[in-house]
Enzyme design. Structure first.
Site, PDB file in Angstrom:
ATOM      1  CG  ASN A  80      29.743   7.223 -40.700  1.00  0.00           C
ATOM      2  OD1 ASN A  80      30.893   7.574 -40.914  1.00  0.00           O
ATOM      3  ND2 ASN A  80      29.090   6.438 -41.542  1.00  0.00           N
ATOM      4  CG  HIS A 111      19.224  29.337 -28.384  1.00  0.00           C
ATOM      5  ND1 HIS A 111      17.995  29.586 -28.947  1.00  0.00           N
ATOM      6  CD2 HIS A 111      19.942  28.683 -29.311  1.00  0.00           C
ATOM      7  CE1 HIS A 111      17.971  29.107 -30.188  1.00  0.00           C
ATOM      8  NE2 HIS A 111      19.143  28.549 -30.432  1.00  0.00           N
ATOM      9  CB  THR A 156       9.351  15.755 -31.348  1.00  0.00           C
ATOM     10  OG1 THR A 156       8.239  15.059 -31.924  1.00  0.00           O
ATOM     11  CG2 THR A 156      10.030  16.616 -32.404  1.00  0.00           C
ATOM     12  CE  LYS A 157       4.224  14.136 -29.362  1.00  0.00           C
ATOM     13  NZ  LYS A 157       3.223  14.494 -30.228  1.00  0.00           N
ATOM     14  NE  ARG A 171       3.307  11.099 -39.136  1.00  0.00           N
ATOM     15  CZ  ARG A 171       3.807  12.246 -39.571  1.00  0.00           C
ATOM     16  NH1 ARG A 171       4.140  13.192 -38.724  1.00  0.00           N
ATOM     17  NH2 ARG A 171       3.974  12.447 -40.856  1.00  0.00           N
TER      18      ARG A 171
END
Length: 185
Positions: A80, A111, A156-157, A171
């Site tokens: 989208n 970076h 992040t996981k 989570r």
């Protein structure tokens, strides 16, 4: 009225195919951009599955692969407006996955945050995954089949299959059952 809609879609299909081919993008056919064409950064390899589609009424979709990077997108994937996917190393998106407005998937930090702290790690998004509005998927993440990433989540996981994740960092907030062949309508 249906005849007009079909004619408009036929023009969009041709326009999209010509545009993607001109940018070195390989497609499985029937790729269509509704609204503005996506921004393409094809220094690496981009392969889009059959029936890939975008909608860019207000903000253009961006897809890219840097030098040596590979973006591989499955069949029936939808991005989208404002969605952004970039592969410095490897991003793979499974069939029938959807990215909502302004969702972002990167396999790189682009970076370094500090000396030697630049991350580049493959991202794998499974089949029939829904990535909600303004969600961010970061380097090294694998998202399982049928999972849902809530709006605004920062992943992040790894995300287990058939689960819903939310928050920053994301989570698991719930899980669900569905048949393997189920596809979101």
């Amino acid at each position: 009225m249906r005849l007009v809609a079909r004619a408009v879609d036929a023009v969009r299909l041709v326009r999209t195919a010509v545009y993607l081919r001109a940018h070195g993008v390989r497609t499985g056919g029937r790729a269509i951009a509704r609204g503005r064409l996506p921004v393409v950064h094809a220094d690496g390899r981009i392969v889009l599955g059959r029936g890939f589609s975008t909608r860019s009424a207000q903000a253009r979709v961006e897809i890219g692969a840097g030098v040596g990077g590979e973006l591989v997108v499955g069949d029936g994937v939808f991005l989208n407006q404002g969605a952004n996917v970039f592969a410095a190393v490897s991003v793979r998106i499974g069939d029938h996955t959807r990215l909502a407005d302004h969702a972002t998937v990167y396999d790189t930090d682009f970076h370094p945050v500090g000396p030697g702290a630049k991350r580049e790690a493959p991202v794998v998004i499974g089949r029939n995954v829904w990535v909600g509005r303004s969600a961010v998927v970061l380097p090294g993440v694998t998202i399982g089949d049928h999972a849902v990433v809530a709006a605004g989540a920062v992943v992040t996981k790894d995300v287990p299959p058939r689960s819903v994740v939310a928050g920053n960092p994301a989570r698991v907030v719930s899980t669900f059952e569905c048949p393997d062949d189920w596809v979101r309508p």
